[in-house]
Design a protein around this motif. Structure first.
Motif, mmCIF file in Angstrom:
data_model
loop_
_atom_site.group_PDB
_atom_site.id
_atom_site.type_symbol
_atom_site.label_atom_id
_atom_site.label_comp_id
_atom_site.label_asym_id
_atom_site.label_seq_id
_atom_site.Cartn_x
_atom_site.Cartn_y
_atom_site.Cartn_z
ATOM 1 N N ILE A 1 0.752 -1.155 0.221
ATOM 2 C CA ILE A 1 -0.053 -0.014 -0.064
ATOM 3 C C ILE A 1 0.912 1.259 0.088
ATOM 4 O O ILE A 1 1.740 1.457 0.871
ATOM 5 C CB ILE A 1 -1.003 -0.221 1.170
ATOM 6 C CG1 ILE A 1 -1.839 -1.237 1.181
ATOM 7 C CG2 ILE A 1 -1.840 1.336 1.260
ATOM 8 C CD1 ILE A 1 -2.740 -1.594 2.260
ATOM 9 N N PRO A 2 0.675 2.112 -0.727
ATOM 10 C CA PRO A 2 1.425 3.321 -0.828
ATOM 11 C C PRO A 2 1.532 4.027 0.173
ATOM 12 O O PRO A 2 0.457 4.541 0.719
ATOM 13 C CB PRO A 2 1.120 3.932 -2.278
ATOM 14 C CG PRO A 2 0.263 3.015 -3.044
ATOM 15 C CD PRO A 2 -0.244 2.103 -1.979
ATOM 16 N N GLU A 3 2.558 4.388 0.568
ATOM 17 C CA GLU A 3 2.688 5.375 1.790
ATOM 18 C C GLU A 3 2.045 6.860 1.575
ATOM 19 O O GLU A 3 1.609 7.641 2.395
ATOM 20 C CB GLU A 3 4.199 5.474 2.273
ATOM 21 C CG GLU A 3 4.310 6.105 3.689
ATOM 22 C CD GLU A 3 3.621 5.376 4.793
ATOM 23 O OE1 GLU A 3 3.183 6.149 5.527
ATOM 24 O OE2 GLU A 3 3.750 4.259 4.719
ATOM 25 N N GLU A 4 2.076 7.197 0.353
ATOM 26 C CA GLU A 4 1.570 8.373 -0.164
ATOM 27 C C GLU A 4 0.043 8.462 0.116
ATOM 28 O O GLU A 4 -0.502 9.729 0.497
ATOM 29 C CB GLU A 4 1.808 8.719 -1.605
ATOM 30 C CG GLU A 4 3.318 9.033 -1.924
ATOM 31 C CD GLU A 4 3.922 7.598 -2.253
ATOM 32 O OE1 GLU A 4 3.381 6.654 -2.578
ATOM 33 O OE2 GLU A 4 5.274 7.689 -2.106
ATOM 34 N N LEU A 5 -0.826 7.176 -0.052
ATOM 35 C CA LEU A 5 -2.054 7.347 0.361
ATOM 36 C C LEU A 5 -2.412 7.650 1.875
ATOM 37 O O LEU A 5 -3.080 8.521 2.186
ATOM 38 C CB LEU A 5 -2.695 6.135 -0.086
ATOM 39 C CG LEU A 5 -2.900 5.895 -1.441
ATOM 40 C CD1 LEU A 5 -3.232 4.397 -1.687
ATOM 41 C CD2 LEU A 5 -3.739 6.963 -2.193
ATOM 42 N N LYS A 6 -1.513 6.975 2.708
ATOM 43 C CA LYS A 6 -1.559 7.317 4.264
ATOM 44 C C LYS A 6 -1.320 8.574 4.267
ATOM 45 O O LYS A 6 -1.735 9.386 5.366
ATOM 46 C CB LYS A 6 -0.809 6.143 4.787
ATOM 47 C CG LYS A 6 -1.279 4.910 4.501
ATOM 48 C CD LYS A 6 -0.466 3.858 5.388
ATOM 49 C CE LYS A 6 -0.525 2.505 5.143
ATOM 50 N NZ LYS A 6 0.347 1.634 5.692
ATOM 51 N N GLU A 7 -0.164 9.151 4.076
ATOM 52 C CA GLU A 7 0.415 10.542 3.959
ATOM 53 C C GLU A 7 -0.765 11.716 3.694
ATOM 54 O O GLU A 7 -1.041 12.634 4.637
ATOM 55 C CB GLU A 7 1.646 10.895 3.504
ATOM 56 C CG GLU A 7 2.201 12.186 3.700
ATOM 57 C CD GLU A 7 3.682 12.438 3.251
ATOM 58 O OE1 GLU A 7 4.088 13.312 2.981
ATOM 59 O OE2 GLU A 7 4.335 11.137 2.924
ATOM 60 N N ALA A 8 -1.461 11.506 2.660
ATOM 61 C CA ALA A 8 -2.267 12.276 2.068
ATOM 62 C C ALA A 8 -3.702 12.316 2.958
ATOM 63 O O ALA A 8 -4.367 13.145 3.572
ATOM 64 C CB ALA A 8 -2.683 11.855 0.803
ATOM 65 N N ALA A 9 -3.985 11.185 3.553
ATOM 66 C CA ALA A 9 -5.087 11.056 4.457
ATOM 67 C C ALA A 9 -4.762 11.575 6.003
ATOM 68 O O ALA A 9 -5.436 12.321 6.530
ATOM 69 C CB ALA A 9 -5.358 9.570 4.812
ATOM 70 N N LYS B 1 -9.221 5.618 10.924
ATOM 71 C CA LYS B 1 -10.144 5.970 9.684
ATOM 72 C C LYS B 1 -9.033 5.766 8.436
ATOM 73 O O LYS B 1 -9.771 5.251 7.421
ATOM 74 C CB LYS B 1 -10.575 7.460 9.631
ATOM 75 C CG LYS B 1 -11.630 7.989 10.695
ATOM 76 C CD LYS B 1 -11.768 9.133 10.306
ATOM 77 C CE LYS B 1 -13.159 9.544 11.253
ATOM 78 N NZ LYS B 1 -13.522 10.951 11.158
ATOM 79 N N ILE B 2 -7.743 5.797 8.640
ATOM 80 C CA ILE B 2 -6.804 5.294 7.520
ATOM 81 C C ILE B 2 -7.106 3.798 7.366
ATOM 82 O O ILE B 2 -7.067 3.503 6.108
ATOM 83 C CB ILE B 2 -5.346 5.850 7.781
ATOM 84 C CG1 ILE B 2 -5.249 7.431 7.798
ATOM 85 C CG2 ILE B 2 -4.460 5.191 6.855
ATOM 86 C CD1 ILE B 2 -3.835 7.918 8.360
ATOM 87 N N PHE B 3 -6.926 3.169 8.325
ATOM 88 C CA PHE B 3 -7.297 1.664 8.191
ATOM 89 C C PHE B 3 -8.507 1.228 7.561
ATOM 90 O O PHE B 3 -8.399 0.650 6.545
ATOM 91 C CB PHE B 3 -6.783 0.964 9.730
ATOM 92 C CG PHE B 3 -7.043 -0.567 9.400
ATOM 93 C CD1 PHE B 3 -5.834 -1.035 9.026
ATOM 94 C CD2 PHE B 3 -8.342 -1.084 9.870
ATOM 95 C CE1 PHE B 3 -6.045 -2.580 8.882
ATOM 96 C CE2 PHE B 3 -8.243 -2.549 9.666
ATOM 97 C CZ PHE B 3 -7.444 -3.057 9.210
ATOM 98 N N ARG B 4 -9.437 2.241 8.043
ATOM 99 C CA ARG B 4 -10.976 1.611 7.792
ATOM 100 C C ARG B 4 -11.197 1.957 6.441
ATOM 101 O O ARG B 4 -11.980 1.451 5.489
ATOM 102 C CB ARG B 4 -11.886 1.930 8.502
ATOM 103 C CG ARG B 4 -13.281 1.628 8.413
ATOM 104 C CD ARG B 4 -14.088 2.525 9.509
ATOM 105 N NE ARG B 4 -15.482 2.248 9.095
ATOM 106 C CZ ARG B 4 -16.548 3.074 9.336
ATOM 107 N NH1 ARG B 4 -16.349 4.221 9.907
ATOM 108 N NH2 ARG B 4 -17.623 2.998 8.712
ATOM 109 N N HIS B 5 -10.647 3.043 6.016
ATOM 110 C CA HIS B 5 -11.266 3.709 4.579
ATOM 111 C C HIS B 5 -10.116 3.405 3.383
ATOM 112 O O HIS B 5 -10.426 3.721 2.337
ATOM 113 C CB HIS B 5 -11.490 4.961 4.643
ATOM 114 C CG HIS B 5 -12.654 5.260 5.557
ATOM 115 N ND1 HIS B 5 -14.150 4.907 4.924
ATOM 116 C CD2 HIS B 5 -13.049 5.618 6.690
ATOM 117 C CE1 HIS B 5 -14.882 5.192 6.078
ATOM 118 N NE2 HIS B 5 -14.219 5.861 7.090
#
Length: 77
Positions: free
Chosen positions: A4-12, A21-25
Motif C-alpha cells: 500500500i503506497p505510503e503517499e495514500l496514508k500521508e495524504a489522509a 480511519k486510515i485503516f478503515r477507509h
C-alpha cells in the motif's frame, strides 16, 4: 501491507484522518481481494480436512471425535 503506497496514508493524515480511519477507509479496502482469496482457499482446505476426520473417527457422539489410527497406536480396540 507494504504494497500500500505510503503517499495514500500521508495524504489522509494531511486531510486530518486518524489512524483508525486510515485503516478503515484506505488500508482495509485495498486488502479485501487478498483477504477474500485467502478465506476461500483456507475454507476449501478446512473442508477437505473435515471430511477426512469424519471418515476416520466415525463421526458419532460415542467416538468423541478421536481418530481410529490413534486408538490402534494406543492398543485400544
Amino acid at each position: 501491507m507494504r504494497a500500500i503506497p505510503e503517499e495514500l496514508k500521508e495524504a489522509a493524515r494531511v486531510d486530518g484522518c486518524t489512524e483508525w480511519k486510515i485503516f478503515r477507509h484506505i488500508v482495509f479496502p485495498l486488502l479485501t481481494p487478498i483477504t477474500l482469496s485467502a478465506m476461500i482457499i483456507l475454507g476449501h482446505i478446512s473442508l477437505k480436512i473435515y471430511d477426512l476426520t469424519v471418515a476416520m473417527s466415525g463421526s458419532g457422539p460415542a467416538c468423541h471425535g478421536h481418530a481410529r489410527p490413534l486408538h490402534v497406536a494406543d492398543g485400544i480396540p
